[in-house]
Design a protein around this motif. Structure first.
Motif, short mmCIF file in Angstrom:
data_model
loop_
_atom_site.label_atom_id
_atom_site.label_comp_id
_atom_site.label_asym_id
_atom_site.label_seq_id
_atom_site.Cartn_x
_atom_site.Cartn_y
_atom_site.Cartn_z
N LEU A 22 -9.42 8.69 5.14
CA LEU A 22 -8.55 7.53 4.87
C LEU A 22 -7.08 7.92 4.91
N PHE A 23 -6.76 9.08 4.35
CA PHE A 23 -5.36 9.51 4.35
C PHE A 23 -4.89 9.81 5.78
N GLN A 24 -5.79 10.37 6.61
CA GLN A 24 -5.43 10.62 8.00
C GLN A 24 -5.12 9.30 8.70
N GLY A 25 -5.93 8.27 8.41
CA GLY A 25 -5.63 6.96 8.98
C GLY A 25 -4.32 6.40 8.48
N ALA A 26 -4.03 6.59 7.15
CA ALA A 26 -2.76 6.12 6.60
C ALA A 26 -1.58 6.84 7.25
N GLU A 27 -1.77 8.15 7.51
CA GLU A 27 -0.71 8.92 8.16
C GLU A 27 -0.42 8.39 9.57
N GLU A 28 -1.51 8.05 10.28
CA GLU A 28 -1.30 7.49 11.63
C GLU A 28 -0.61 6.14 11.55
N GLN A 29 -0.95 5.32 10.56
CA GLN A 29 -0.28 4.01 10.40
C GLN A 29 1.19 4.20 10.03
N ARG A 30 1.48 5.20 9.15
CA ARG A 30 2.88 5.44 8.76
C ARG A 30 3.71 5.92 9.94
N GLN A 31 3.12 6.79 10.76
CA GLN A 31 3.84 7.27 11.93
C GLN A 31 4.11 6.16 12.94
N ALA A 32 3.21 5.15 12.92
CA ALA A 32 3.40 4.02 13.85
C ALA A 32 4.58 3.15 13.44
N LEU A 33 4.99 3.19 12.16
CA LEU A 33 6.15 2.41 11.71
C LEU A 33 7.44 3.04 12.22
N ALA A 34 8.39 2.18 12.43
CA ALA A 34 9.72 2.69 12.81
C ALA A 34 10.29 3.50 11.65
N SER A 35 11.11 4.45 11.95
CA SER A 35 11.61 5.38 10.93
C SER A 35 12.35 4.66 9.81
N GLN A 36 13.05 3.49 10.12
CA GLN A 36 13.79 2.82 9.06
C GLN A 36 12.90 2.12 8.07
N TRP A 37 11.59 1.89 8.44
CA TRP A 37 10.67 1.20 7.53
C TRP A 37 9.77 2.17 6.77
N GLN A 38 9.72 3.42 7.15
CA GLN A 38 8.83 4.38 6.47
C GLN A 38 9.21 4.61 5.01
N PRO A 39 10.49 4.63 4.64
CA PRO A 39 10.82 4.82 3.22
C PRO A 39 10.26 3.74 2.30
N VAL A 40 9.88 2.58 2.87
CA VAL A 40 9.37 1.48 2.06
C VAL A 40 8.09 1.92 1.30
N VAL A 41 7.26 2.72 1.96
CA VAL A 41 5.98 3.14 1.36
C VAL A 41 5.98 4.63 1.02
N GLN A 42 7.15 5.24 1.07
CA GLN A 42 7.20 6.69 0.90
C GLN A 42 6.70 7.13 -0.48
N LYS A 43 7.06 6.40 -1.52
CA LYS A 43 6.67 6.81 -2.87
C LYS A 43 5.15 6.74 -3.03
N GLN A 44 4.53 5.61 -2.60
CA GLN A 44 3.08 5.48 -2.70
C GLN A 44 2.37 6.54 -1.85
N TYR A 45 2.95 6.81 -0.69
CA TYR A 45 2.40 7.82 0.21
C TYR A 45 2.43 9.20 -0.45
N ASP A 46 3.60 9.53 -1.08
CA ASP A 46 3.73 10.85 -1.71
C ASP A 46 2.77 11.00 -2.89
N GLU A 47 2.64 9.93 -3.70
CA GLU A 47 1.73 10.01 -4.84
C GLU A 47 0.29 10.22 -4.38
N THR A 48 -0.10 9.48 -3.33
CA THR A 48 -1.46 9.64 -2.81
C THR A 48 -1.67 11.04 -2.25
N PHE A 49 -0.65 11.54 -1.55
CA PHE A 49 -0.75 12.89 -0.98
C PHE A 49 -0.92 13.93 -2.07
#
Length: 817
Positions: A335-362
């Protein structure tokens, strides 16, 4: 104790200067008067007397007396069981041990004394095996070291075993205490995603423990119950938080859309929608604990598709967190690998929006990986040890390669979801795998050469089949031979394996083509054989109408031979046809067997009937019969009935007929003997009657009545007519005639005559020989006739008659015997 001064089995030697042999030593033990025996005992009558004396002696004397008792048992004077019954305590156990009888339980102190002071080595070793106390074992080892190697080794082995068992128990107890301690720490620690996985692992380890006490199990169950309550409370709190977050998220999304619509009215229609999407993204992030970051982007527009992607990414991360909480590393990693692929698909300016949740999950995923790596570490170490052992083992290359692959697969399974952790262990395992596989390289090189050889062999098979196809006579195809050729070709083809797949494609096609061609020829021939066998089946069915089962089965046997010559058909048809033909044959043979059984039953009945007849015939031989003549007709009737019997097997009939012949011969002999006895009675009566007629005082009337009152021999019928003649005066010529006939009877009976009749006897013998007397068929009848002639001689004086009569009777007795 009474064994202390007598730990040596060898008896005390006498004080005399001569060396006493074993036999003399035994005699000393048994002789209470021996001057060489230090302790002199009376000759014991039984073990009970010895036991009474034993209880009154000191330990040294008891030891010597017990040796004497053992000698009594060895010599067979007493039984060991009787001695055990009479004695008790250590003395009883000593005897029981020495003679392999049941040994009573005793204290460890008693066994310790037997180890030190037992009177035989066997007793000492048995006692040493009973010691279990570590302190006693240690003390005895010190006391027996250098004195009794066998006992010392037994004590040493028992002590080592006890220490190992004690160490194992301590280790086992420590493991159980460590598990309880880790459960206590897990209970006191804050909840984290791998807490449930830790509880599962600890529970599994607890189940592998043995000899768990009730107190330990209660402690374990209590800690598990507290942890389950703790996890349930966490789940309730987490679900409430999740629900509140979802509500905030929905509200923020509505707010985002509202702001986006208001902004769209104030801006140019051609302006991109990024600002609206930016507001939506900012508000969406705020709902997931990222409000500050979202505010920094609130001035920018967030497209609708970006908002949907962000929402999907957050859902993916929440599912990953749930998998982490349940301890499912593989699912969480995926699931995290899939989330990583979805995050990479976002434009760089939108990635910080979910960065905190991403870091906590990681971070949570990394913790689970660390725990999982810690959990699988012992298993990986075991795999490394197994691979190290495999390096030094001698295995078949195929088995070795398979074992290496299985262990590598097991390593991969343990490493799933752990990313690059434990690289050092992997490198060690990888190097050992290469070392273990080294012996296989040469083998697989040989396998490559073997595949090339097999390919050449297969090419030879194809060439031979083509040559056979060229030489075959199409008008005289032998289906059986062709089937054998194809079978051998297929077997060789399978035997020459393995081969390289690509290189084999061409030769495989050639083999299939020639095989198909030859198989078609064989199939065509088999069609003809099929028709022939179907005809045989129809003819066999016709045999069922024949009443004579023997004739029908003989014809079926001929059809079976014809079946063998009919040729081969396809295997599927052969089985079907053979079953049909066999079914008919079975019916024919079953009918024959039924008739044979019926015939056997008839034969058995005849045998039983014949047995009854023979038994009845034999009963005549043992019965008390008044006269054979009375039973002769019945005997002959049974004999005739036996001859009329049929359906008796020749072997049985031969035995029965032999018994019948023996019975008939014995019955005939009995009848003949009876007849001879009756005839002899008649002759004796007749001889007496003649004497009465010659010299008695009876009248002729009385003599006639006496004659007629009894049965007379046939040869004597004319004597009744000589009554008047015998009444005449005696004459010398009649005496001479009676004398000659007397000698004649002696000659015929083989009885010696008086010496004075030697000349007369000689002339009589010559006369008889010249007349052929003695060579006739019925010599006995002739002898009786001559007796009748002797009785018919004319009158003679009584004094002359009686000596001649005595000689006549003696000759007759000898002849009849």
């Amino acid at each position: 104790m009474f064994f202390k001064r007598f730990s040596n089995k060898k008896a005390q030697q006498p004080n005399n200067k001569e060396k006493i042999s074993a036999q003399k030593h035994t005699a000393l033990l048994k002789n209470p008067e021996s001057q060489h025996s230090k302790h002199q005992y009376p000759k014991f009558q039984n073990p009970e007397q010895a036991a009474q004396q034993f209880d009154q002696l000191d330990s040294a004397a008891q030891a010597k007396l017990l040796k004497t008792v053992l000698e009594y048992i060895d010599q067979g004077d007493w039984q060991a069981a009787d001695v055990c019954t009479a004695f008790s305590g250590q003395a009883k156990n000593s005897v029981a041990i020495e003679f392999d009888l049941a040994v009573d339980d005793d204290s460890e102190e008693s066994w310790q004394q037997l180890v030190l002071f037992g009177i035989t080595s066997k007793i000492k070793k048995y006692a040493a095996q009973q010691i279990q106390s570590l302190a006693v074992l240690t003390e005895l080892m010190q006391q027996t070291k250098g004195k009794d190697k066998a006992v010392y080794r037994i004590l040493q082995a028992t002590l080592s075993q006890q220490k190992e068992q004690q160490q194992a128990e301590q280790t086992h107890q420590q493991q159980k205490q460590q598990l309880l301690t880790r459960l206590q720490k897990l209970l006191s620690a804050p909840y984290e995603p791998m807490s449930r996985a830790k509880l599962t692992l600890l529970s599994e380890q607890w189940q592998t423990q043995a000899d768990i006490s009730d107190t330990e199990q209660q402690s374990f169950d209590a800690l598990v119950a507290q942890l389950v309550d703790k996890f349930d409370q966490y789940d309730e709190q987490h679900n409430e938080t999740t629900d509140q977050s979802a509500i905030v998220e929905l509200a923020d999304v509505e707010q985002v859309h509202t702001q986006a619509e208001a902004q769209a009215k104030n801006q140019n229609q051609t302006e991109p929608l990024e600002s609206e999407s930016s507001v939506e993204s900012a508000e969406f992030s705020s709902a997931n604990s990222s409000q500050n970051e979202a505010k920094s982007h609130s001035t920018n527009a967030m497209p609708a598709d970006v908002a949907e992607a962000v929402k999907a990414l957050r859902g993916q991360l929440r599912r990953c967190t749930a998998a982490i909480r349940d301890g499912h590393l593989r699912r969480a990693s995926g699931l995290f690998q899939g989330a990583e692929e979805q995050r990479q698909a976002l434009a760089s300016q939108w990635q910080p929006v979910v960065q905190k949740q991403y870091d906590e999950t990681f971070d949570e995923l990394e913790k689970l990986r660390d725990w999982q790596a810690f959990a699988v570490l012992p298993k990986k170490q075991v795999l490394i040890e197994r691979m190290q052992q495999l390096v030094n083992q001698h295995l078949d290359p195929e088995d070795r390669a398979k074992t290496i692959k299985d262990m590598q697969d097991e390593w991969k399974l343990l490493s799933r979801g752990l990313k690059d952790r434990q690289k050092e262990l992997w490198q060690q395992f990888h190097d050992l795998s290469n070392q273990a596989f080294e012996p296989c390289r040469e083998y697989f090189a040989e396998q490559r050469k073997l595949r090339q050889v097999n390919l050449a062999k297969r090419q030879e098979v194809v060439a031979q089949l083509n040559l056979y196809a060229e030489r075959i006579d199409l008008d005289r195809v032998d289906a059986k031979e062709l089937d054998q050729v194809l079978q051998v070709a297929r077997n060789d083809w399978r035997k020459y394996a393995p081969v390289d797949r690509n290189d084999n494609k061409k030769v495989q096609a050639e083999f299939d083509a020639i095989h198909k061609k030859l198989f078609a020829l064989m199939s065509a021939q088999q069609v003809q054989h099929l028709a022939a066998k179907e005809d045989i089946i129809e003819r066999s069915k016709a045999l069922l109408e024949i009443e004579d089962a023997h004739q029908a089965t003989e014809a079926a046997k001929a059809l079976q031979q014809e079946w063998k010559q009919a040729g081969m058909v396809a295997r599927k048809d052969e089985q079907r046809l053979w079953q049909a033909f066999r079914q008919v044959c079975d019916q024919l043979f079953e009918r024959r067997d039924a008739q044979m059984q019926q015939s056997k039953a008839q034969q058995q009945a005849s045998i039983e009937q014949a047995e009854v007849i023979v038994t009845q015939l034999e009963s005549f031989l043992n019965a008390e019969l008044e006269s054979c003549r009375d039973k002769k007709a019945e005997f002959e009737a049974l004999h005739t009935e036996f001859k009329a019997l049929s359906d008796i097997p020749s072997a049985a009939y031969k035995k029965l007929a032999e018994r019948v012949r023996a019975a008939a011969a014995q019955f005939s002999q009995r009848c003949d003997a009876e007849q001879r006895a009756e005839l002899d009675v008649q002759w004796v009566s007749t001889i007496d009657w003649v004497k009465q007629a010659r010299f008695g005082q009876h009248s002729q009337t009385e003599l006639v009545e006496q004659w007629q009152a009894e049965k007379r021999p046939a040869q004597s019928k004319g004597l009744i007519n000589l009554l008047s003649h015998w009444a005449e005066p005696a004459q010398a010529e009649y005496l001479q005639s009676l004398h000659e006939k007397t000698v004649e009877l002696e000659v015929l009976a083989g009885l010696n005559s008086p010496p004075e009749d030697a000349a007369l006897r000689m002339s009589t013998q010559v006369k008889l020989l010249s007349n052929g007397v003695g060579s006739g068929v019925d010599e006995l009848a002739d002898f009786h006739q001559r007796v009748a002639q002797w009785l018919a001689v004319g009158p003679v004086e009584p004094l002359d008659y009686e000596p001649l009569e005595a000689r006549m009777k003696q000759a007759r007795t000898v002849r009849l015997s």
